[in-house]
Scaffold this active site. Structure first.
Site, PDB file in Angstrom:
ATOM      1  N   GLU A 220      -4.374 -14.763  -1.738  1.00  0.00           N
ATOM      2  CA  GLU A 220      -4.591 -13.319  -1.534  1.00  0.00           C
ATOM      3  C   GLU A 220      -3.658 -12.636  -2.507  1.00  0.00           C
ATOM      4  O   GLU A 220      -2.447 -12.635  -2.332  1.00  0.00           O
ATOM      5  CB  GLU A 220      -4.274 -12.932  -0.082  1.00  0.00           C
ATOM      6  CG  GLU A 220      -4.793 -11.554   0.312  1.00  0.00           C
ATOM      7  CD  GLU A 220      -3.816 -10.443   0.021  1.00  0.00           C
ATOM      8  OE1 GLU A 220      -4.151  -9.607  -0.862  1.00  0.00           O
ATOM      9  OE2 GLU A 220      -2.752 -10.375   0.632  1.00  0.00           O
ATOM     10  N   CYS A 254      -0.004  -4.595  -1.821  1.00  0.00           N
ATOM     11  CA  CYS A 254      -0.858  -5.186  -2.857  1.00  0.00           C
ATOM     12  C   CYS A 254      -2.196  -4.471  -2.994  1.00  0.00           C
ATOM     13  O   CYS A 254      -2.833  -4.560  -4.038  1.00  0.00           O
ATOM     14  CB  CYS A 254      -1.061  -6.681  -2.600  1.00  0.00           C
ATOM     15  SG  CYS A 254      -1.877  -7.058  -1.048  1.00  0.00           S
TER      16      CYS A 254
END
Length: 375
Positions: A220, A254
């Protein structure tokens, strides 16, 4: 509860011994039953519920400052709800599932039988250290696996706290935090599955290390997350939503908006709206509600990135009145950048902070072409 003691960096031999212990326990004790898995999730649930303040305080210390309410909203409550979600559905998830087959003339039948993988390694980043530890952990334990967790070096206080809590409530051959482990050595262990959350560059290194063991990897990764405001959309509503995400955790997310595309002619309206919105939320950046940048290196990187853009002709607008970057507290004000170009570092690297570049467009095709040609 005894306070865990810091540990020196773990050797490769120690890590292999921990992995071997979990692997041997997995094969000798067999697949855990529904009852055992629910009990494991209950224990994890109780750890979180009984140590809410200690967890939020540890995370705040790791950042320098982060409001307890922000950690509760962005991490703790999500983990607690995640355990409830898994407990409610686990029995159904464990059931064998019928599948159709193309060889029907031979009377064959297909059934998928859910099974644990074995030992799962989890590499956790520092920006949401509780959620990005617990979220994959909940799924792995619910599936009947055993887990080794490597926390980020910047999450020292939380890592030590969780290490002690896990040691008190789980056997080391079920669940353990390897505090002080090197990322390169941890990723090179022959896990049955490896989960990594972090940057693209680090993700490449993790995948290379795992490849030697043919370990399946779940990545991820962060990146340059674009935001596009359509010509017919409310600028004020867009700014409200976008700046909530950008200011949460001081932009150290993120999937935070990394840059925004505005219709040509709407820049001044957006800047005006943004200044009003952020100033209402934070009287100044020393507010208890505003998060510090994680460390000196990250703080100086943001200052350098901003200076590079300004040197190349960008215009900066600080969105909080009477505020400037404070190295002592590592508080960095939410800042808009206009007149940006693709040569600036701010448009080439993931920002991971409260700087928001603005670009303009006349037609949506321009936006799509730009995004498709970027990382």
């Amino acid at each position: 509860m005894a306070t865990p003691h810091p540990q020196t960096p773990m050797s490769e031999q120690y890590l292999l011994a921990r992995l071997d212990a979990q692997t041997n326990a997995y094969y000798s004790q067999g697949r855990p039953s529904l009852k055992q898995r629910l009990a494991t999730l209950d224990t994890l649930f109780n750890i979180l519920k009984s140590n809410e303040h200690a967890i939020t305080e540890a995370i705040s210390k790791d950042f320098g400052h982060r409001a307890h309410q922000e950690t509760q909203l962005a991490e703790l409550f999500l983990c607690i709800d995640g355990i409830r979600y898994a407990r409610k559905r686990l029995k159904k998830w464990m059931r064998p599932q019928k599948r159709s087959t193309s060889i029907w003339l031979l009377g064959s039948r297909n059934t998928v039988i859910p099974q644990p993988l074995g030992v799962v390694g989890i590499v956790v980043p520092w920006n949401y250290p509780l959620f990005l530890c617990m979220s994959p952990l909940i799924g792995a334990l619910a599936a009947g696996n055993r887990c080794m967790v490597k926390m980020a070096a910047n999450s020292n206080h939380l890592s030590q706290l969780l290490q002690g809590l896990f040691a008190e409530n789980f056997s080391a051959d079920m669940l353990t935090i390897v505090h002080g482990a090197k990322g390169s050595e941890f990723s090179a262990l022959p896990f049955d599955h490896l989960i990594f959350t972090g940057s693209g560059n680090s993700g490449r290194q993790v995948m290379r290390a795992a490849a030697d063991n043919l370990t399946p990897v779940t990545l991820e990764l962060g990146g340059k997350s674009p935001t596009i405001i359509a010509p017919d959309y409310s600028i004020n509503k867009a700014a409200e939503r976008l700046l909530f995400s950008k200011c949460l955790n001081a932009g150290q997310t993120c999937v935070a908006p990394d840059y925004v595309f505005l219709p040509e002619g709407k820049v001044d309206e957006f800047v005006t709206a943004a200044k009003a919105i952020v100033s209402r939320r934070y009287a100044n950046i020393e507010s208890e509600d505003y998060t510090s940048i994680i460390n000196d290196e990250a703080f100086l990187r943001l200052k350098s990135t901003l200076a590079d853009a300004i040197d190349q002709g960008a215009t900066s607008t600080v969105l909080v009145r009477n505020s400037e970057a404070n190295h002592a507290t590592r508080k960095f004000p939410p800042t808009l950048l206009t007149k940006v170009t693709g040569t600036m570092r701010v448009m080439q690297e993931e920002i991971f902070g409260p700087i928001l570049p603005i670009m303009t467009y006349q037609h949506i095709d321009e936006v799509l072409d730009y995004i498709h040609n970027q990382d």
